[in-house]
Design an enzyme around this catalytic site. Structure first.
Site, mmCIF file in Angstrom:
data_model
loop_
_atom_site.group_PDB
_atom_site.id
_atom_site.type_symbol
_atom_site.label_atom_id
_atom_site.label_comp_id
_atom_site.label_asym_id
_atom_site.label_seq_id
_atom_site.Cartn_x
_atom_site.Cartn_y
_atom_site.Cartn_z
ATOM 1 N N GLU A 86 -7.517 25.138 21.371
ATOM 2 C CA GLU A 86 -7.206 24.619 23.252
ATOM 3 C C GLU A 86 -8.478 23.630 23.606
ATOM 4 O O GLU A 86 -7.397 23.253 24.323
ATOM 5 C CB GLU A 86 -7.486 26.473 24.451
ATOM 6 C CG GLU A 86 -7.368 26.009 24.879
ATOM 7 C CD GLU A 86 -7.425 27.182 25.726
ATOM 8 O OE1 GLU A 86 -8.435 27.606 26.071
ATOM 9 O OE2 GLU A 86 -6.906 27.303 27.544
ATOM 10 N N GLU A 129 -3.048 33.784 25.627
ATOM 11 C CA GLU A 129 -1.838 33.603 26.598
ATOM 12 C C GLU A 129 -0.444 33.592 25.896
ATOM 13 O O GLU A 129 -0.222 34.483 25.479
ATOM 14 C CB GLU A 129 -1.760 31.870 25.578
ATOM 15 C CG GLU A 129 -3.299 31.157 26.325
ATOM 16 C CD GLU A 129 -3.754 30.798 25.676
ATOM 17 O OE1 GLU A 129 -4.217 31.753 24.890
ATOM 18 O OE2 GLU A 129 -5.251 30.285 26.681
ATOM 19 N N CYS A 177 -10.127 30.281 35.435
ATOM 20 C CA CYS A 177 -10.700 28.411 35.687
ATOM 21 C C CYS A 177 -8.669 28.288 36.792
ATOM 22 O O CYS A 177 -9.004 27.424 37.200
ATOM 23 C CB CYS A 177 -10.996 27.902 35.096
ATOM 24 S SG CYS A 177 -12.532 29.123 33.579
ATOM 25 N N HIS A 189 -9.681 19.849 35.691
ATOM 26 C CA HIS A 189 -9.386 21.045 34.297
ATOM 27 C C HIS A 189 -10.524 20.798 33.174
ATOM 28 O O HIS A 189 -10.835 21.973 32.527
ATOM 29 C CB HIS A 189 -8.020 21.434 33.834
ATOM 30 C CG HIS A 189 -8.091 23.378 32.918
ATOM 31 N ND1 HIS A 189 -8.493 24.454 33.921
ATOM 32 C CD2 HIS A 189 -7.617 24.158 32.243
ATOM 33 C CE1 HIS A 189 -8.540 25.520 32.922
ATOM 34 N NE2 HIS A 189 -7.865 25.108 32.100
ATOM 35 N N THR A 195 -2.521 30.825 29.571
ATOM 36 C CA THR A 195 -4.232 31.568 29.600
ATOM 37 C C THR A 195 -3.688 32.789 30.274
ATOM 38 O O THR A 195 -3.842 32.382 32.123
ATOM 39 C CB THR A 195 -4.748 30.173 30.095
ATOM 40 O OG1 THR A 195 -4.458 29.101 28.981
ATOM 41 C CG2 THR A 195 -6.664 31.031 29.813
ATOM 42 N N CYS A 238 -17.324 25.977 30.348
ATOM 43 C CA CYS A 238 -16.934 26.887 28.859
ATOM 44 C C CYS A 238 -17.156 26.890 27.818
ATOM 45 O O CYS A 238 -17.963 27.987 27.389
ATOM 46 C CB CYS A 238 -15.507 27.880 30.267
ATOM 47 S SG CYS A 238 -13.853 26.447 28.646
ATOM 48 N N TYR A 268 -13.501 22.380 31.038
ATOM 49 C CA TYR A 268 -14.107 22.846 30.343
ATOM 50 C C TYR A 268 -15.494 22.126 29.410
ATOM 51 O O TYR A 268 -16.060 22.603 28.431
ATOM 52 C CB TYR A 268 -13.291 21.866 28.893
ATOM 53 C CG TYR A 268 -11.515 22.110 28.522
ATOM 54 C CD1 TYR A 268 -11.028 23.049 29.332
ATOM 55 C CD2 TYR A 268 -11.160 22.237 27.465
ATOM 56 C CE1 TYR A 268 -10.355 23.621 29.125
ATOM 57 C CE2 TYR A 268 -9.495 22.695 27.608
ATOM 58 C CZ TYR A 268 -9.436 23.583 28.679
ATOM 59 O OH TYR A 268 -7.754 23.884 28.347
ATOM 60 N N CYS A 308 -12.627 32.558 26.406
ATOM 61 C CA CYS A 308 -12.406 32.275 27.563
ATOM 62 C C CYS A 308 -11.844 33.008 27.773
ATOM 63 O O CYS A 308 -11.473 34.170 28.190
ATOM 64 C CB CYS A 308 -10.216 31.817 27.288
ATOM 65 S SG CYS A 308 -9.983 31.367 28.680
#
Ligand code: SF4
Ligand code: FE
Length: 491
Positions: A447, A257, A104, A292, A191, A299, A296, A100
């Site tokens: 996640e 995180e 974003c 969001h 994050t 990423c 995903y 990650c």
């Protein structure tokens, strides 16, 4: 300046004075801390790529606010091409870091806030969108990392914010003055928080009439007085403190995180973008989550590419790559990975213009994309472990491989095909271990399940948005059933 270099980003972080806790101790020089640095390197890749001529127009773009050349991570999406490029950029970064890269949430928050503050101004005659765009123009110009801070601790989930035993379990305004507001509470699962320049605080749910103090959106410097960070643990995280670079699995990059605690933090009015307008809280959460959930699809597929590649490479070393069942497992992994990507691209190409001019992804497809993401990386990880074989979890340490006595013996017995040194197998198995059960699994698996909302949140949205009545009418028409007859029958 509009495009910071990697070094300028690192220097800008070093210049900040953040209060960070890790393993019960306060951290000084967090930029060079071995547990934190890989996560900084991952964010730094977003800066590095912006200076690479190969990625001009993908990682960089022209600001709709200032016409300056900016990093796409600070952009307001102006058309569906912008939305598609976002996904492609995220896939690229996932491929290059295998983790990650944290930037974003801020990007998706900017776009959601632009839409919602514009709506508020239209409906209420407020001035939030102008203030927000001033803030964003500055963020773009300075090329900042902004942590979108949405998730509150939530306490007892049966109770709304005002009903909790402790009113601070959702972040709230505790004082208003002529100069600004003071906020108190916490945000969890944050994050990349420690790697950010600014924290953009947002509410995490829809609110009731007596909960105006919880309807707050504001931006504050990440090292503002009253802010404390406590870094979250990750499985196998202390391997980053060991000697060597093989057993970490991905020694260069990682994510993090953190819990952020806000103790009566002051926010000046020009950085307050919602203050008590409860009816817009749910809309903001839903819009952000939509963006969001699509992210995903970028990423996680980039990370999937790395894992699929690792599985194929280890199969070659072990001499299994030509076995039909291994080939088929790799195909299955590709199918699952590209299906997630397809959801991200589809939700983006089906995006629509909103009244603020910012483009919003298709919400049904966004939720389909994320629902796939809650499952497919687990299946891809299972197949990678299947292909990797048991040595994935029984292989001795890097120290043993380097030991003068047992090292040569391990290299003799734990070699695969004679065409490859034992170390290649070691490195690939550690990478698969990292991504499927080590620090990398935080972003790739857990996640994928819970980030941007757990699976049930997507199912609720699908039920709500899919227009089942319309589908029912389609069927009734073809079946030759009068619509009102069916309605009566249902009663
Ligand atoms: Fe970006 Fe993916 Fe990390 Fe979210 S999980 S911040 S979308 S890289
Ligand atoms: Fe996330």
């Amino acid at each position: 300046m509009t495009l910071k270099t990697k070094q300028e980003y690192l220097d800008s972080l070093s210049a900040m004075n953040k209060r960070i806790f890790l393993f019960g101790e306060e951290v000084s020089d967090y930029v060079n801390h071995p547990m934190i640095r890989p996560s900084i390197n991952a964010v730094a890749m977003t800066y590095e790529l912006s200076h690479n001529p190969q990625y001009q127009g993908l990682v960089t773009t022209k600001s709709s606010l200032t016409s300056e050349e900016i990093n796409r991570f600070t952009h307001l999406f102006q058309d569906t091409d912008d939305l598609v490029k976002k996904i492609k950029m995220q896939r690229l970064l996932g491929q290059l870091t295998g983790c990650c890269f944290q930037r974003c949430v801020g990007m998706d928050s900017f776009n959601a806030l632009d839409i919602v503050t514009h709506q508020m101004d239209m409906d209420l005659g407020t001035n939030y969108n102008h203030k927000f765009r001033e803030f964003l123009s500055w963020v773009q110009h300075e090329d900042l990392v902004v942590d979108g801070a949405m998730t509150d601790p939530k306490g007892d989930r049966r109770l709304s914010p005002s009903e909790q035993a402790d009113p601070d379990l959702y972040l709230r305004i505790v004082k208003r003055t002529n100069e600004g507001i003071f906020i108190r509470g916490a945000k969890i699962h944050q994050t990349g928080a420690i790697n950010s320049h600014q924290i953009l605080v947002m509410p995490t749910r829809s609110l009731k009439e007596n909960e105006a103090d919880y309807a707050v959106v504001c931006a504050i410097p990440a090292d503002a007085e009253g802010i404390t960070y406590i870094l979250g643990r990750q499985s196998s995280d202390t391997r980053k403190l060991e000697e060597g670079d093989i057993d970490i699995g991905n020694s260069e990059y990682g994510g993090h995180e953190a819990v952020i605690i806000f103790e009566d933090v002051f926010v000046p009015w020009d950085r307050v973008f919602m203050c008590g307008e409860i009816e817009y809280s749910g809309k903001l959460v839903e819009t952000f989550a939509g963006y969001h959930r699509v992210s995903y699809g970028g990423c996680k597929t980039g990370m999937g590419d790395v894992l699929i590649g690792a599985a194929q490479a280890v199969a070659k070393i072990q001499g299994t790559d030509q076995a039909p069942h291994i080939k088929d497992k790799l195909v299955e992994m590709i199918h699952l990975n590209e299906t997630m990507y397809a959801g991200g691209i589809a939700a983006s190409t089906e995006g629509v213009e909103t009244e603020s001019g910012t483009y919003l992804i298709d919400l049904v497809l966004a939720n389909v994309c994320k629902l796939n993401v809650t499952r497919f990386p687990y299946e891809i990880a299972r197949l990678a472990q299947d292909i990797a074989g048991g040595l994935l979890v029984t292989m001795p340490s890097e120290g043993d491989f380097n030991h003068p006595e047992v090292g040569p013996k391990l290299k003799k017995y734990l070699i695969g095909s004679a065409r490859y040194p034992a170390e290649h197998r070691q490195r690939l198995l550690r990478l698969i271990e990292n991504m499927t059960m080590g620090t990398g699994a935080v972003a790739y698996l857990a996640e994928s399940m819970h980030g941007a909302g757990s699976p049930m949140a997507q199912r609720i949205m699908l039920r709500r948005l899919a227009d089942l009545d319309h589908k029912e009418n389609l069927a009734k028409r073809i079946a030759g059933i009068p619509l009102d007859e069916i309605t009566k029958g249902e009663g």
